[in-house]
Design a protein around this motif. Structure first.
Motif, PDB file in Angstrom:
ATOM      1  N   MET A   1       0.554  -1.129   0.587  1.00  0.00           N
ATOM      2  CA  MET A   1       0.328   0.402   0.019  1.00  0.00           C
ATOM      3  C   MET A   1       1.039   0.789  -0.282  1.00  0.00           C
ATOM      4  N   ILE A   2       0.908   2.271  -0.689  1.00  0.00           N
ATOM      5  CA  ILE A   2       1.825   3.578  -0.919  1.00  0.00           C
ATOM      6  C   ILE A   2       0.248   4.738  -0.598  1.00  0.00           C
ATOM      7  N   ASP A   3      -0.337   4.960  -1.238  1.00  0.00           N
ATOM      8  CA  ASP A   3      -1.275   6.159  -0.938  1.00  0.00           C
ATOM      9  C   ASP A   3      -2.940   5.438  -0.873  1.00  0.00           C
ATOM     10  N   PHE A   4      -3.813   5.958   0.678  1.00  0.00           N
ATOM     11  CA  PHE A   4      -4.313   5.036   0.286  1.00  0.00           C
ATOM     12  C   PHE A   4      -5.518   5.827  -0.426  1.00  0.00           C
ATOM     13  N   VAL A   5      -5.802   7.295  -0.146  1.00  0.00           N
ATOM     14  CA  VAL A   5      -7.101   7.438  -1.711  1.00  0.00           C
ATOM     15  C   VAL A   5      -6.686   7.152  -1.924  1.00  0.00           C
TER      16      VAL A   5
ATOM     17  N   THR B   1      -0.076  -1.809  -8.665  1.00  0.00           N
ATOM     18  CA  THR B   1       1.588  -1.506  -8.553  1.00  0.00           C
ATOM     19  C   THR B   1       1.911  -0.059  -9.087  1.00  0.00           C
ATOM     20  N   VAL B   2       1.982   0.482 -10.207  1.00  0.00           N
ATOM     21  CA  VAL B   2       2.846   1.507 -10.396  1.00  0.00           C
ATOM     22  C   VAL B   2       2.784   3.152  -9.167  1.00  0.00           C
ATOM     23  N   LEU B   3       1.763   2.507  -7.822  1.00  0.00           N
ATOM     24  CA  LEU B   3       2.348   3.505  -7.255  1.00  0.00           C
ATOM     25  C   LEU B   3       3.493   3.057  -6.128  1.00  0.00           C
ATOM     26  N   VAL B   4       3.854   1.570  -6.648  1.00  0.00           N
ATOM     27  CA  VAL B   4       5.030   1.989  -5.711  1.00  0.00           C
ATOM     28  C   VAL B   4       6.118   1.673  -6.940  1.00  0.00           C
ATOM     29  N   GLU B   5       5.848   1.060  -7.387  1.00  0.00           N
ATOM     30  CA  GLU B   5       7.014   1.933  -9.173  1.00  0.00           C
ATOM     31  C   GLU B   5       7.467   3.304  -9.225  1.00  0.00           C
ATOM     32  N   GLU B   6       6.183   4.352  -8.486  1.00  0.00           N
ATOM     33  CA  GLU B   6       6.369   5.227  -8.399  1.00  0.00           C
ATOM     34  C   GLU B   6       7.161   5.975  -7.172  1.00  0.00           C
TER      35      GLU B   6
END
Length: 401
Positions: free
Chosen positions: A219-223, A351-356
């Motif tokens: 989890m990266i950005d919950f919203v 997963t794109v948020l993890v890559e960011e």
């Protein structure tokens, strides 16, 4: 503590049942004296009351017995023997004044300690990890923790009083207990879904306590995650012409949600996405074995009820507190190695948020490990590879400390 609570429950229910019996007996006597019921009907009524009271007492006794006899199975080798230095415990601890449960399992109690942080908030994966990741027990003392408001620790704190700080404080207290008990300066962390975020919180605040961290279903950005999940569910529903689902999504509106029905509104798209992943032929061993897990020996009857209460009530209260968190801006520097184990087909935690996040994260070592036949739960979908990669990141290629 749990034994005391169960004894009190049994006592209260017994007293209540006997009080009901007494009241009904007096009531029946009055009715008879008023000649409004025949003696034959009175006998039948008394038998019904006795049956009711006995049933209540037996149910209370059964619940109490089930809670007192919980256990985690012993470690056994291929010949059915228990290794001499193994550990298999189910233990209640007091962490910051809150009574909570952990399981400790390993072939060698002198092995490194690995603390698994379950998803949720409000989820318990104590049994699931034992079933799915038993191979790790050969290399670590694997510790599973039922966090406040989940499973066996459901009553550790009033639901309305739980915050993310509750988990951070108690996670650190548990870490210190494990370090002292096993005479280790540091332990390893592994977090799944919500637990992956909690792992980052702990590693960020107490880096000297941890060798390294693995986050899976990260989890990266919950919203942003909720918005992307909602949009993905809508996209899939529209492509399939699933009018009923589309109408429910529209009626609920786009997240984030607040109030008393966060769980139920989120479940509309989360369950839809879970089913979508389960039907993806590229994903192996796609789902949780919930009936197996809830039927496991770690959970008594009360725990089994709280298995679901945590998922509903605790999630509802805590999750909406997490909407302000974005790892890409709030946790850009970690002083421990961090490894993200990601399912190629995870549509729950994008997963794109993890890559960011990887682009901005400053850590002694960092890496994404892709699981090409996994969704949100690589530790279930590709167990063999998951264990191999854990050993590679944690043991075979130790980062100098």
């Amino acid at each position: 503590m749990i034994h005391t609570i169960l004894f009190l429950i049994l006592t209260v229910l017994s007293v209540f049942a006997l009080a009901v019996l007494l009241i009904m007996t007096v009531y029946c006597a009055i009715i008879v004296r008023m000649k409004k019921i025949s003696p034959k009907h009175l006998i039948r009524l008394k038998k019904t009351m006795i049956f009711f009271v006995v049933t209540m007492i037996l149910n209370a006794a059964l619940i109490t017995l089930s809670q007192l006899t919980v256990s985690t199975p012993r470690i056994v080798d291929e010949n059915g023997n228990t290794p001499k230095n193994s550990i298999a415990e189910l233990r209640e601890l007091e962490l910051n004044g809150r009574k909570q449960w952990i399981s400790l399992r390993g072939w060698d109690k002198n092995a490194p300690v690995l603390l698994f942080l379950a998803g949720g908030p409000g989820g318990t994966q104590m049994a699931a990890v034992r079933h799915e990741l038993a191979e790790l027990e050969k290399h670590f003392v694997v510790v599973n923790w039922d966090q406040p408001g989940s499973g066996k620790s459901y009553y550790a704190e009033k639901t309305k009083s739980i915050t993310s700080q509750t988990y951070i404080q108690d996670g650190y207290a548990l870490t210190e207990y494990l370090k002292e008990r096993f005479s280790q300066e540091k332990i390893y962390l592994m977090g799944e879904s919500w637990g992956s975020a909690l792992g980052i919180f702990l590693a960020h605040k107490y880096p000297d306590s941890y060798h390294a961290l693995i986050g899976t279903g990260q989890m990266i950005d919950f919203v942003e995650t909720e918005r992307m999940d909602y949009a993905k569910a809508m996209e899939i529903a529209q492509s399939k012409g699933d009018t009923a689902l589309i109408e429910r999504l529209i009626a609920n509106g786009e997240p984030p949600y607040y109030g008393d029905d966060v769980t139920w509104k989120s479940a509309v798209y989360l369950n839809y996405l879970s089913a979508y992943m389960a039907n993806n032929p590229e994903i192996r061993n796609p789902g949780y074995n919930t009936f197996r897990d809830i039927g496991s020996s770690e959970y008594g009857l009360l725990d089994k009820i709280n298995f679901f209460r945590g998922i509903v009530n605790t999630f509802n209260h805590v999750y909406q507190q997490l909407y302000t968190i974005d790892m890409r801006t709030d946790y850009t520097k970690l002083d421990v190695p961090v490894y993200f184990f990601l399912g190629r087909y995870d549509v729950n935690a994008p997963t794109v948020l993890v890559e960011e996040y990887m682009q901005v994260l400053d850590a002694p070592d960092k890496k994404i490990v892709w699981f090409e036949h996994s969704g949100h739960s690589p530790w279930i979908n590709e167990q063999e590879k998951f264990v191999k990669e854990v050993l590679s990141c944690f043991l075979e290629n130790k980062v100098e400390e």
